[in-house]
Scaffold this motif. Structure first.
Motif, PDB file in Angstrom:
ATOM      1  N   ASP A  10       0.822  -1.215   0.000  1.00 12.42           N
ATOM      2  CA  ASP A  10       0.000   0.000   0.000  1.00 12.42           C
ATOM      3  C   ASP A  10       0.857   1.267   0.000  1.00 12.42           C
ATOM      4  O   ASP A  10       0.455   2.295  -0.542  1.00 12.42           O
ATOM      5  CB  ASP A  10      -0.959  -0.002   1.189  1.00 12.42           C
ATOM      6  CG  ASP A  10      -0.265  -0.107   2.533  1.00 12.42           C
ATOM      7  OD1 ASP A  10       0.806  -0.755   2.617  1.00 12.42           O
ATOM      8  OD2 ASP A  10      -0.788   0.444   3.512  1.00 12.42           O
ATOM      9  N   SER A  14       0.789   4.006  -3.038  1.00  9.39           N
ATOM     10  CA  SER A  14       0.451   5.429  -2.884  1.00  9.39           C
ATOM     11  C   SER A  14       1.420   6.308  -3.667  1.00  9.39           C
ATOM     12  O   SER A  14       1.044   7.389  -4.116  1.00  9.39           O
ATOM     13  CB  SER A  14       0.437   5.820  -1.406  1.00  9.39           C
ATOM     14  OG  SER A  14       1.755   5.949  -0.895  1.00  9.39           O
ATOM     15  N   TRP A  15       2.654   5.867  -3.829  1.00 13.90           N
ATOM     16  CA  TRP A  15       3.632   6.649  -4.595  1.00 13.90           C
ATOM     17  C   TRP A  15       3.307   6.596  -6.080  1.00 13.90           C
ATOM     18  O   TRP A  15       3.507   7.568  -6.795  1.00 13.90           O
ATOM     19  CB  TRP A  15       5.054   6.121  -4.391  1.00 13.90           C
ATOM     20  CG  TRP A  15       5.515   6.058  -2.969  1.00 13.90           C
ATOM     21  CD1 TRP A  15       4.915   6.605  -1.863  1.00 13.90           C
ATOM     22  CD2 TRP A  15       6.674   5.392  -2.492  1.00 13.90           C
ATOM     23  NE1 TRP A  15       5.643   6.313  -0.735  1.00 13.90           N
ATOM     24  CE2 TRP A  15       6.726   5.568  -1.086  1.00 13.90           C
ATOM     25  CE3 TRP A  15       7.675   4.656  -3.093  1.00 13.90           C
ATOM     26  CZ2 TRP A  15       7.744   5.041  -0.297  1.00 13.90           C
ATOM     27  CZ3 TRP A  15       8.690   4.136  -2.309  1.00 13.90           C
ATOM     28  CH2 TRP A  15       8.720   4.331  -0.925  1.00 13.90           C
ATOM     29  N   GLN A  39      -1.862  11.522  -2.190  1.00 14.55           N
ATOM     30  CA  GLN A  39      -0.711  11.812  -1.343  1.00 14.55           C
ATOM     31  C   GLN A  39       0.180  10.580  -1.191  1.00 14.55           C
ATOM     32  O   GLN A  39      -0.312   9.454  -1.087  1.00 14.55           O
ATOM     33  CB  GLN A  39      -1.188  12.283   0.024  1.00 14.55           C
ATOM     34  CG  GLN A  39      -0.078  12.831   0.878  1.00 14.55           C
ATOM     35  CD  GLN A  39      -0.623  13.578   2.091  1.00 14.55           C
ATOM     36  OE1 GLN A  39      -1.812  13.717   2.259  1.00 14.55           O
ATOM     37  NE2 GLN A  39       0.271  14.052   2.923  1.00 14.55           N
ATOM     38  N   ASN A  40       1.483  10.807  -1.180  1.00 10.36           N
ATOM     39  CA  ASN A  40       2.455   9.725  -0.987  1.00 10.36           C
ATOM     40  C   ASN A  40       2.547   9.362   0.490  1.00 10.36           C
ATOM     41  O   ASN A  40       2.757  10.234   1.333  1.00 10.36           O
ATOM     42  CB  ASN A  40       3.842  10.150  -1.476  1.00 10.36           C
ATOM     43  CG  ASN A  40       3.915  10.336  -2.966  1.00 10.36           C
ATOM     44  OD1 ASN A  40       3.132   9.759  -3.715  1.00 10.36           O
ATOM     45  ND2 ASN A  40       4.857  11.144  -3.409  1.00 10.36           N
ATOM     46  N   ALA A  41       2.401   8.071   0.776  1.00  8.77           N
ATOM     47  CA  ALA A  41       2.570   7.598   2.151  1.00  8.77           C
ATOM     48  C   ALA A  41       4.048   7.686   2.527  1.00  8.77           C
ATOM     49  O   ALA A  41       4.920   7.414   1.708  1.00  8.77           O
ATOM     50  CB  ALA A  41       2.075   6.157   2.274  1.00  8.77           C
ATOM     51  N   ASP A  98       6.803   8.718  -7.730  1.00  3.09           N
ATOM     52  CA  ASP A  98       5.587   9.463  -8.071  1.00  3.09           C
ATOM     53  C   ASP A  98       5.766  10.191  -9.403  1.00  3.09           C
ATOM     54  O   ASP A  98       4.893  10.176 -10.266  1.00  3.09           O
ATOM     55  CB  ASP A  98       5.265  10.442  -6.935  1.00  3.09           C
ATOM     56  CG  ASP A  98       3.950  11.176  -7.146  1.00  3.09           C
ATOM     57  OD1 ASP A  98       2.941  10.513  -7.454  1.00  3.09           O
ATOM     58  OD2 ASP A  98       3.940  12.400  -6.987  1.00  3.09           O
TER      59      ASP A  98
END
Length: 148
Positions: free
Chosen positions: A63, A67-68, A73-75, A118
């Motif tokens: 996960d 997210s990246w 939003q990037n974790a 990202d």
């Protein structure tokens, strides 16, 4: 590698400000670009983006890298979590390649990788063919700079 150096310089400038790291703590950007290119290229140390995703999934952190890659939003990830994902051999190799201690490298990679991945996946998904070999990866990063 001038364009890649510029992209990494912009990303690292923000990372260094966040981490309050001394200027030049990772050596020259050419070495960093080469190390990251070797890490993320399809024929690189972890098998490219697909291999990196697999390593994150095996560590129970799919996960986070998701997210990246995805939109939103990037974790965050800590240096310790990143070491668990990549393994000591990869971190040791990167440390030696860059001439820095793993303790200094890990927080920088933890801050840099989310932003870099990202930016390399602007459509919110990993390319089915991966990021390519090292030269293709450098070309992708150069394209990102030209768009910006």
């Amino acid at each position: 590698m001038g364009l890649l150096d510029s992209v990494l310089g912009q990303v690292l400038g923000g990372v260094q400000a966040q981490q309050q790291a001394p200027s030049g703590s990772l050596g020259d950007l050419g070495n960093l670009a080469g190390a990251l290119g070797g890490l993320l290229a399809n024929n690189g140390e972890v098998g490219g983006l697909g291999g990196l995703i697999s390593k994150f999934e095996q560590a129970g952190m799919g996960d986070v890298i998701g997210s990246w890659i995805g939109s939103g939003q990037n974790a965050p990830i800590s240096g310790g979590q990143l070491q668990d994902v990549l393994g000591g051999d990869v971190i040791s190799h990167l440390s030696q390649k860059l001439g820095v201690h793993a303790g200094a490298l890990l927080p920088m990679l933890a801050a840099l990788l989310p932003t870099l991945i990202d930016q390399l996946t602007p459509r919110g998904q990993a390319p089915s063919e991966g990021l390519g070999n090292r030269d293709e990866l450098l070309g992708s990063l150069s394209s990102l700079l030209q768009k910006g």
